[in-house]
Design a protein around this motif. Structure first.
Motif, mmCIF file in Angstrom:
data_model
loop_
_atom_site.group_PDB
_atom_site.id
_atom_site.type_symbol
_atom_site.label_atom_id
_atom_site.label_comp_id
_atom_site.label_asym_id
_atom_site.label_seq_id
_atom_site.Cartn_x
_atom_site.Cartn_y
_atom_site.Cartn_z
ATOM 1 N N ARG A 292 46.143 35.384 -10.088
ATOM 2 C CA ARG A 292 44.894 35.267 -9.371
ATOM 3 C C ARG A 292 45.098 34.558 -8.032
ATOM 4 N NH1 ARG A 292 40.001 33.182 -12.888
ATOM 5 N NH2 ARG A 292 40.900 34.766 -14.179
ATOM 6 N N PHE A 293 45.995 33.599 -8.054
ATOM 7 C CA PHE A 293 46.152 32.828 -6.820
ATOM 8 C C PHE A 293 47.460 33.124 -6.099
ATOM 9 C CE2 PHE A 293 42.237 31.074 -7.290
ATOM 10 C CZ PHE A 293 42.037 30.666 -8.588
ATOM 11 N N ASP A 294 47.973 34.305 -6.373
ATOM 12 C CA ASP A 294 49.189 34.700 -5.709
ATOM 13 C C ASP A 294 48.828 35.244 -4.332
ATOM 14 O OD1 ASP A 294 51.800 35.060 -5.381
ATOM 15 O OD2 ASP A 294 52.025 36.765 -6.734
ATOM 16 N N ILE B 188 45.996 33.192 -14.307
ATOM 17 C CA ILE B 188 45.859 32.152 -13.285
ATOM 18 C C ILE B 188 46.930 32.350 -12.212
ATOM 19 C CG2 ILE B 188 46.079 29.682 -12.851
ATOM 20 C CD1 ILE B 188 44.913 29.297 -15.700
ATOM 21 N N ASP B 189 48.156 32.611 -12.691
ATOM 22 C CA ASP B 189 49.248 32.812 -11.750
ATOM 23 C C ASP B 189 48.941 33.895 -10.734
ATOM 24 O OD1 ASP B 189 52.191 32.181 -13.745
ATOM 25 O OD2 ASP B 189 50.970 30.903 -12.485
ATOM 26 N N LYS C 87 35.067 36.650 -16.356
ATOM 27 C CA LYS C 87 35.439 36.118 -17.671
ATOM 28 C C LYS C 87 35.013 37.048 -18.804
ATOM 29 C CE LYS C 87 31.557 33.117 -18.762
ATOM 30 N NZ LYS C 87 30.960 31.813 -18.500
ATOM 31 N N GLU D 237 47.587 32.018 -18.877
ATOM 32 C CA GLU D 237 48.463 31.474 -17.841
ATOM 33 C C GLU D 237 48.785 32.512 -16.782
ATOM 34 O OE1 GLU D 237 51.923 29.630 -19.405
ATOM 35 O OE2 GLU D 237 50.767 28.433 -20.825
#
Lengths: 476, 257
Positions: free
Chosen positions: A8-10, A5-6, A453, A2
């Motif tokens: 990465r797109f900040d 993801i947070d 990954k 989680e």
């Protein structure tokens, strides 16, 4: 997952740049800084200061003779290569007298530097051992006690020469001899620092070991030397990171890395190269995989002015496996000449090369690869995939793949693609509310996903953040 | 003069693609809560209209005006239009290799509603509900956006996005194409469940069959870049029975008369 993801797109948090985050410099309060230039005196002085055995002193001098007589390579980016002024480089800077085993023993300003780079924090959280090199020497070194108790050796290469001569002498320079290429001979003459790792038979090092390489001085040459030996049935994952201040003049980083994977062992070597854009990064990395052993190079190249690096695997034992997974990001004024080499020298060996490159704002990414299958390497499998993404019209991508297949019954897959960020893809994402820059970043992050990954989560987050910095202000 | 209930209104819209005029002066008003359908044969310009309204840079609006909630649509780029509540369900959704459906949806939700608009836990709960609505497997979340998707999966993902982004004005471009009857029912059910009575949809379709499941209030027939006829839902049924040639000939008669 989680968190990754947070972060990465900040995307909104963009604002830092390399100069601020990594490109800062420290005042020079060095224990020893020699004169610029390379000659036998420099080599002699280094060897003496390091209190090396005679065999290493002789090895260095011989290597220097080779370096001085060897012409510059006539391939790759010869224009940039020929612009290197070997007389204008510091070959040996010893920042401190002693190496620290705790961060308290490291001089304050150097400790602060590594703090800013997040190394002590990473060490606490998810590493089994850390080595931090500043200029020519490893200034901090620590390894978890459990590993030492299992007989795992993880130390700087200089200590390795002094303390474990029986292993070092057997393997040092055997995978990459000094005469291999001009930069390998230079490294062999003036090498300093780097890591020495020996994993005993059957030992599984479950958490990664890391080394971090920092150049601070201007016109510096950093020549670390790494040797990793995984004994029968053992496993190890080693990670290296690197950064440098931003200067107007160029510095040189020329490492030699040798990996030996004995029968049934596994070595993964992960690199996130994030040099400043004034660094020439000319590195020789090669490994030998014995029977049923596996070697994996995971190689990310973000920074530098010119990188020439082709991690190599010799599959010398039956059933050996090799994988080279690389990403190169070439921005304005950068040339990433990266690739892979695999030599199949035994039957039933298999290899997979996956190369991804991104070129932006006039940057140039080249894939240079060689796969050679010897006559006796029958029933081998080869897979090569090269994927280039161009962000704009002025950027460039080239591929130079070579295959020499001399065995029968070999299965070969080869794919090469060059793609552009398509207007339709951008429209699709902007029609969902993303800005064009956010859309491009998402496409780029997706493009390198097969690489990210494979990284430990913390590094995946870091890599995406680096890409984000590089993509910032991307042309429209 | 905008009615306060007017959601989308456009006047005399002309669209050019590669220098060729494909939409030749269309006007339409969609009020809050209404369902409109634009029907027309291939090449009538209906998809071009949909793309132009959503802000596709290759579909230039050369004349006319358009407003979304009273705000000039033509002053906004595609990003701003989306953030203002416009949504286009694509006829041919694009693959974004390496980007998972979950990441993509999260980025889109953040882009539309703001960075801190949604907690991760809530997001996953909502997403799970939408997966059930569109009867897709939870593994959908970790697949790469439209990469190797079947035609039906792509269309489900479009409607899933619509359900997550809650547009006030959704344009659905040939959403029924490539769907078998079961998938059509699921997708239609998904569309209907997004309708709150305040938001509106504009369906662009060649065939009448989706209109059996998503019942329009108004049907417009488009040909050669113009709306040549508008009416109620019965117009769609008549078209299905008699074909586009019927409206065409009838329109021609009117012009000649």
């Amino acid at each position: 997952m989680e968190k990754a993801i947070d972060k990465r797109f900040d995307i909104k948090q963009i604002g830092n740049d390399y100069a601020e985050k990594y490109g800062f410099k420290d005042p020079e309060e060095y224990f020893h800084k020699g004169a610029k230039g390379i000659n036998h005196e420099v080599v002699e002085m280094m060897s003496r200061m390091k209190k090396e055995p005679e065999w290493m002193r002789a090895f260095r001098h011989k290597a220097l003779d080779i370096f001085l007589s060897k012409p510059m390579p006539k391939w790759g980016n010869t224009e940039l290569l020929n612009s290197i002024d070997f007389d204008d480089i510091y070959y040996y800077i010893k920042p401190t007298e002693l190496q620290g085993n705790s961060w308290d023993e490291v001089p304050e300003y150097i400790k602060n530097t590594f703090d800013r780079l997040g190394i002590p924090e990473a060490e606490k959280k998810f590493l089994a051992g850390v080595s931090a090199q500043y200029e020519s020497e490893v200034v901090y070194h620590s390894v978890k006690k459990e590993l030492e108790d299992q007989g795992v050796v993880f130390m700087d290469m200089d200590s390795g020469v002094r303390e474990r001569p029986e292993i070092v002498k057997k393997y040092f320079g055997t995978v990459i001899p000094p005469a291999d290429n001009k930069f390998a001979s230079l490294n062999s003459a003036v090498w300093s620092g780097g890591s020495f790792i020996y994993v005993p038979e059957g030992v599984d090092v479950k958490i990664p070991l890391q080394a971090y390489f920092r150049i601070n001085a201007e016109n510096m040459g950093q020549f670390e030397r790494t040797l990793i030996i995984a004994d029968k049935g053992s496993r190890v994952h080693y990670i290296e990171g690197c950064t440098a201040p931003v200067y107007s003049t160029n510095s040189l980083h020329s490492a030699v890395v040798e990996l030996i994977a004995l029968e049934g062992s596994y070595i993964r070597y992960t690199t996130i190269q994030n040099w400043a854009h004034n660094i020439y990064n000319l590195v020789t990395k090669r490994s030998v995989a014995h029977k049923n052993a596996t070697v994996e190079w995971v190689d990310g190249n973000i920074g530098s002015k010119l990188t020439m690096k082709y991690p190599c695997i010799y599959l010398v034992g039956e059933g050996a496996k090799g994988e080279i997974l690389s990403v190169a990001f070439a921005g304005n004024g950068q040339h990433q000449d990266a690739g892979a080499k695999v030599i199949h020298a035994a039957p039933n060996t298999s290899s997979r090369i996956t190369s991804k490159s991104i070129s932006k704002a006039g940057g140039r990414a080249s894939y240079r690869g060689l796969v050679k299958v010897h006559p006796k390497a029958e029933k081998s499998k080869v897979s090569v995939e090269c994927d280039a993404l161009l962000i704009d019209e002025e950027s460039r991508s080239d591929t130079y793949p070579t295959m020499e297949i001399d065995a029968d019954n070999v299965r070969i897959e080869h794919e090469a693609r060059v793609s552009k960020v398509a207007e339709e893809q951008l429209f699709y994402l902007t029609s969902r509310g993303l800005t064009e820059d956010e859309a491009r970043l998402l496409i780029v992050n997706g493009f390198i996903e097969p690489f990210t990954k494979e990284l430990p989560m913390e590094y995946a987050v870091e890599l995406n953040r680096l890409i984000e910095l590089e993509m910032e202000g991307s042309v429209g | 003069m905008l009615n306060e209930n007017t959601l989308l209104k456009f006047n005399n819209i002309h669209v050019e693609v590669e220098g060729k005029e494909v939409v030749k002066g269309i006007s339409l008003e969609v009020k809050s809560g209404e369902k409109h359908a634009i029907m027309g044969p291939n090449g009538s310009g209906k998809s071009s209209l949909a793309n132009a309204l959503a802000g596709h840079p290759a579909y230039g609006i050369t004349a006319g005006e358009a407003y979304l909630n009273g705000v000039n649509l033509l002053d906004m780029d595609a990003t701003e239009r989306a953030r203002s509540g416009l949504f286009l369900a694509f006829q041919y959704p694009l693959a974004i290799p390496g980007v998972t459906v979950a990441n993509f949806l999260r980025s889109a939700v953040k882009a539309r509603f703001g960075e801190d608009s949604i907690e991760m836990r809530d997001f996953r709960k909502i997403l799970k509900g939408k997966f059930e609505l569109l009867q897709v497997d939870p593994s959908f979340a970790t697949r790469y956006v439209n990469d190797g998707f079947s035609g039906g999966e792509k269309k489900r993902l479009e409607i899933l996005q619509m359900a997550m982004l809650k547009p006030s004005m959704a344009i659905l471009d040939e959403t029924d194409s490539g769907l078998d009857i079961d998938a059509l029912k699921i997708v239609s059910h998904g569309i209907n469940s997004t309708l709150t009575g305040d938001n509106s949809i504009l369906m662009v379709t060649h065939y009448q069959r989706i209109l059996n499941y998503v019942n329009p209030d108004y049907v417009h027939v488009m040909m050669d870049g113009n709306i040549i006829r508008s009416g109620g839902p019965e117009l769609a049924i008549q078209l299905e029975e008699e074909g586009y040639d019927w409206v065409k000939s009838e329109t021609m008669e009117k012009v000649e008369a």
